[in-house]
Design a protein around this motif. Sequence first.
Motif, PDB file in Angstrom:
ATOM      1  N   ILE A 184      12.051   9.023   9.503  1.00  0.00           N
ATOM      2  CA  ILE A 184      12.209   7.667   8.973  1.00  0.00           C
ATOM      3  C   ILE A 184      13.644   7.199   9.151  1.00  0.00           C
ATOM      4  O   ILE A 184      13.898   6.028   9.447  1.00  0.00           O
ATOM      5  CB  ILE A 184      11.779   7.631   7.487  1.00  0.00           C
ATOM      6  N   HIS A 185      14.610   8.107   8.994  1.00  0.00           N
ATOM      7  CA  HIS A 185      16.014   7.771   9.232  1.00  0.00           C
ATOM      8  C   HIS A 185      16.205   7.295  10.674  1.00  0.00           C
ATOM      9  O   HIS A 185      16.943   6.335  10.937  1.00  0.00           O
ATOM     10  CB  HIS A 185      16.897   8.991   8.946  1.00  0.00           C
ATOM     11  N   ALA A 186      15.509   7.948  11.607  1.00  0.00           N
ATOM     12  CA  ALA A 186      15.584   7.522  13.020  1.00  0.00           C
ATOM     13  C   ALA A 186      15.062   6.095  13.187  1.00  0.00           C
ATOM     14  O   ALA A 186      15.633   5.286  13.921  1.00  0.00           O
ATOM     15  CB  ALA A 186      14.792   8.487  13.896  1.00  0.00           C
ATOM     16  N   ARG A 224       0.264  10.619   1.387  1.00  0.00           N
ATOM     17  CA  ARG A 224      -0.592   9.595   1.992  1.00  0.00           C
ATOM     18  C   ARG A 224       0.220   8.373   2.407  1.00  0.00           C
ATOM     19  O   ARG A 224      -0.116   7.688   3.370  1.00  0.00           O
ATOM     20  CB  ARG A 224      -1.676   9.191   1.006  1.00  0.00           C
ATOM     21  N   SER A 225       1.313   8.088   1.676  1.00  0.00           N
ATOM     22  CA  SER A 225       2.160   6.943   2.038  1.00  0.00           C
ATOM     23  C   SER A 225       2.746   7.138   3.432  1.00  0.00           C
ATOM     24  O   SER A 225       2.879   6.174   4.198  1.00  0.00           O
ATOM     25  CB  SER A 225       3.275   6.757   1.012  1.00  0.00           C
ATOM     26  N   MET A 241       0.826  -1.205   0.000  1.00  0.00           N
ATOM     27  CA  MET A 241       0.000   0.000   0.000  1.00  0.00           C
ATOM     28  C   MET A 241       0.863   1.260   0.000  1.00  0.00           C
ATOM     29  O   MET A 241       0.574   2.236  -0.713  1.00  0.00           O
ATOM     30  CB  MET A 241      -0.909  -0.020   1.227  1.00  0.00           C
ATOM     31  N   ILE A 242       1.921   1.245   0.776  1.00  0.00           N
ATOM     32  CA  ILE A 242       2.816   2.403   0.860  1.00  0.00           C
ATOM     33  C   ILE A 242       3.492   2.647  -0.491  1.00  0.00           C
ATOM     34  O   ILE A 242       3.511   3.769  -1.004  1.00  0.00           O
ATOM     35  CB  ILE A 242       3.857   2.191   1.971  1.00  0.00           C
ATOM     36  N   SER A 243       4.061   1.588  -1.078  1.00  0.00           N
ATOM     37  CA  SER A 243       4.748   1.739  -2.359  1.00  0.00           C
ATOM     38  C   SER A 243       3.757   2.109  -3.459  1.00  0.00           C
ATOM     39  O   SER A 243       4.085   2.846  -4.388  1.00  0.00           O
ATOM     40  CB  SER A 243       5.491   0.453  -2.728  1.00  0.00           C
ATOM     41  N   LEU A 262       9.653   4.646   1.811  1.00  0.00           N
ATOM     42  CA  LEU A 262       9.250   5.843   2.549  1.00  0.00           C
ATOM     43  C   LEU A 262      10.277   6.964   2.397  1.00  0.00           C
ATOM     44  O   LEU A 262       9.913   8.140   2.306  1.00  0.00           O
ATOM     45  CB  LEU A 262       9.061   5.486   4.024  1.00  0.00           C
ATOM     46  N   VAL A 263      11.535   6.590   2.375  1.00  0.00           N
ATOM     47  CA  VAL A 263      12.585   7.595   2.151  1.00  0.00           C
ATOM     48  C   VAL A 263      12.417   8.205   0.764  1.00  0.00           C
ATOM     49  O   VAL A 263      12.568   9.418   0.571  1.00  0.00           O
ATOM     50  CB  VAL A 263      13.986   6.955   2.309  1.00  0.00           C
TER      51      VAL A 263
END
Length: 816
Positions: free
Chosen positions: A643-645, A604-605, A592-594, A627-628
């Motif tokens: 997201i890096h965290a 929205r992702s 869904m994210i991709s 996500l990145v």
Amino acid sequence: MFKRPQSLLLLSSALSHSARISPSSSSSSSQWFSILRAAVAAADLQLGKRVHALIVTSGDGPDQFLTNNLIAMYSKCGSLLSARRLFDKMPGRDLVTWNSILAAYAHAAGSDVENVQEGLSLFRRLRESVVFTSRLTLAPVLKMCLISGHLWVSEAVHGYAVKIGLEWNELVSGALVNIYSKFGRIKAARVLFDGMMERDVVLWNTMLKAYVETGLEEEGLSFFSAFHRSGLHPDDVSVRSVLNWIDKVDSYECKRHMEQVQAYATKLFLYDTKSECSDIYSWNKTLSEYVKAGENWAAIDCFRNMVRSKVEIDTVTLVVILSTVAGVNDLELGKQIHGLALKSRFDSVVSVANSLINMYSRARSAYSSRKVFNRMKEVDLISLNSMISCCAQSGLGEEAVNLFIGLLHDGLRPDQFTIASILRACSSLEEGLSASKQIHVHAIKSGIVADSFVSTALIDVYSRSGNMEDAEVVLGNELEFNLASWNAMMFGYIMCNDSHKALELMRIMHEGGHSTDAISLTTAAKAASSLVALGPGPGKQIHAHAIKTGFVSDLCVNSGILEMYIKCGDMGSAHTVFNDIPAPDGVAWTTMISGCVENGDEGRSLSIYHRMRQSGVDPDEYTLATLVKASSCLTALAPGKQIHADVIKLDFSSDPFVATSLVDMYAKCGNIEDAYHLFRKMDVRNVALWNAMLVGLAQHGNAKEALSLFRVMKTKNIEPDRVTFIGVLSACSHSGLVSEAFEYFSKMQKDYGVEPEMEHYFCLVDALGRAGLFQEAEKLIASMPFEASASMYRALLCACRVMLVESKGKPKLENG
């Protein structure tokens, strides 16, 4: 002809009569109820779901009686989530409804502590309502009290039972005796026990076990005597509890009691002082019954009790328990049982060794399987089949072939399982097709080519090698319909980019009245997603068929349909399908994210990722890299850093794919310093990582550093690709290095074999425009092997304006 299971016959009957039966009639409810009972008896969740779907689609919704039974069915078939969703949707709930959902949480309490908390929370809600409770309400609640591990919770429910007059109900007081015994409150348990009007053997045993486990010797022996005098006969459990305990106490009085108990047990034929054979036989029989019933963890608990009871295990015990461990895929437990086999010297017995190979193979431990196999003094066909299958599953194709050749040299005759496994191994080899054809010939000569395992494996191996004509011949020669073969054929067509034929097979199966399964529907959805040009039409038909057949709740089917809608660009339907998945796994969340990123909805992702984290599902490296990328597209540095965290927290920092995405994100967001800091920490020869850094430097005016990085690439023998040269040419353009740009452009083709594309020509035109060489730029555009893009003319026009030569820019603007 094969006999259909009774549950399927009942379902077929319901299907044929559903159009003629009014959903609200008592006869309809009775018929659905009989099928639901069959689903519960067979623990067949899919059957139960299909019945639920039919009840809903046959007219009005289910009445209260059916809804209560549906909740009970979902509970007993292991789907607590479905039971709760149905409960929450009910407009009016009676006591049976509440009892059903409480029983569902009690049934699932052993797998999740949160289920206990939620179940007790529901009980609090019930007490606040006007519905009166009964003993059937308190039974599951008391079970959850015990599992919670908190005595005060049980005491509170005990007080409530006293208040409503159910303290001395046999079911309630018996449960309380068990709870207080387990918590070591022996006196409280005994008070309740003595006050009960009726007590069965199970309750006597519960109390007896409490005395045994707390070491109250005199009270325990006195209680056993009272048990004996009660008119009830202590059973095998009673006797073993006392004997195991007395044997550990070194006193004359206890030894004397032990002899009396042994004499009593012998009198009742519960104890055989001369033979241990009947003892191990009964234990093995119990183990086997648990395994046949699918109760693997109960079988494991039984085995543990055998070990604690110091029962001498035999080869049968080990074979049964190893098959159980293979079923639950518990490698550590399997290693412990392997240790017992070594200690008892049963590891050299062929049946035990075969079971060990199978257990390690299921756990994907090819090394351990091979170690057991190499130590075997004697092997049979099962040993070799297990080892060949293990190698095939682990990608050790050559080793599997060598084992097969050795099998033939030893004069053993391979069976259908051997052939299926070796064909699977051949599919991973470069010369696998030639070997597969030889094995195909051998299968024909042996007369086993018609076996469903063999034909499916042949279709699979031919499909993977792109040899669909031979696969079609195998399918055409099958004597009867074999769903696994048709599924393999469909997948083969997809692999060979012939998804139309895959969908045609699905249509033939449907029109021929053949049943499909989750694999069929998932494969068909994949085929539909490959035909993007046709839009979501074919996929919607598959989706409708999944709903009709009850497979829409299957996670694999849902994920396939979800991916299909995403690839067809129908994000509205994709979100609907995703939101209907009861408990999405990591694959569904990532899909869904991709999908949002692929369809330009990066914002929205990020919100979906937030929901994913709240659900407790951890992302994998692909999720995080996607996500990145979303943050890069949005040039949103703050979400990218969050997201890096998470990347650092979840220990994915060293993953090349994730690191490349992070470098690219920081560079695109203008934070070159952090991008370069990350890049320097990664000692990776992956060209994508270097490209991300090089292009980032070039796009933000750090041309000198970009060209320097390219020279370092060459010293490290990292082969540049088309993206690398886009960065290099862009750097030359921003630095005014026109001649160097043409030199790199020439080397790109001659030295590295990279054919120039529109982006490379764009960089050259931009370099010439920035240098004011407009005529040269026009000549270059005219010499290109493809038509110039509008963006290329806009770049040239921009350069013209900078140089105050608008007269040359206007015609190009009109042409663009």
